[in-house]
Design an enzyme around this catalytic site. Structure first.
Site, PDB file in Angstrom:
ATOM      1  N   ASP A 143      35.265 -43.911  19.962  1.00 53.88           N
ATOM      2  CA  ASP A 143      34.452 -43.033  20.587  1.00 53.88           C
ATOM      3  C   ASP A 143      34.276 -41.862  19.525  1.00 53.88           C
ATOM      4  OD1 ASP A 143      33.908 -44.161  23.080  1.00 53.88           O
ATOM      5  OD2 ASP A 143      35.342 -43.046  24.250  1.00 53.88           O
ATOM      6  N   ASP A 165      28.323 -46.283  25.104  1.00 55.59           N
ATOM      7  CA  ASP A 165      28.649 -45.715  26.476  1.00 55.59           C
ATOM      8  C   ASP A 165      26.815 -45.191  26.892  1.00 55.59           C
ATOM      9  OD1 ASP A 165      31.098 -46.107  26.719  1.00 55.59           O
ATOM     10  OD2 ASP A 165      31.569 -44.168  25.728  1.00 55.59           O
TER      11      ASP A 165
END
Length: 184
Positions: A143, A165
């Site tokens: 991330d 995401d």
């Protein structure tokens, strides 16, 4: 009589030429998003360097991207936005099942699914597969998008996320939009 056959042949040829235009959107959207997602994640890992292998590494600030968005590396062992931490082993199979299942559904039903529906399902499939690739390769997801400096507590404390995401969230949001039904 000869003229009529030419007209039929040219009509059939034009219809055959248009088949790729009604082809499933997932055939180009999903691979494009997967390559973009993995390329960005690879660049983030390259920027972090050998620190990525430190067992206790937390978040590592990389750079200010623009305005309120920073590039900050973090290992996510859970699902989107940090939920289900430590469940990477289970989530890899769920992600693969969702991604492959949606691609199969779109390949079989792409003529019956609206254009917006195809885009939405393709986004969800690309996001699921993008994170599944990370979980299979690393055991965790890379991330890197960090929103802060907004002055709003909700956004300043928002979990760090990635392109996959974002694809899942945008795909689900598009699926929730009211859709017009075709009348036959």
């Amino acid at each position: 009589m000869f003229q009529g056959n030419i007209a039929k042949y040219s009509t059939l040829r034009c219809q055959r030429a248009r088949l790729p235009a009604v082809m499933n959107i997932a055939t180009w959207l999903v691979p494009t998003l997967l390559v973009a997602d993995q390329a960005i994640k690879l660049a983030v890992l390259w920027a972090v360097g050998p620190r990525v292998f430190d067992p206790g590494v937390g978040s590592i600030f990389l750079t200010h991207l623009f305005w309120i968005v920073d590039a900050t590396f973090i290992k996510n062992t859970g699902a989107a936005f940090g939920i289900f931490q430590g469940g990477a082993r289970t989530l890899v199979w769920v992600s693969l099942a969702v991604g492959v299942g949606l691609l199969f559904y779109l390949s079989v039903n792409h003529r019956r699914v609206s254009l917006l529906g195809q885009v939405a399902l393709s986004l969800v499939a690309a996001g699921a597969l993008g994170n599944a690739v990370d979980r299979l390769g690393h055991g965790w997801v890379v991330d890197y998008i960090d929103i802060n400096r907004t002055g709003l507590a909700l956004l300043d404390n928002f979990p760090i996320w990635n392109l996959a995401d974002a694809c899942v969230v945008m795909g689900v949001a598009l699926l929730l939009l009211p859709q017009r039904r075709r009348r036959y």
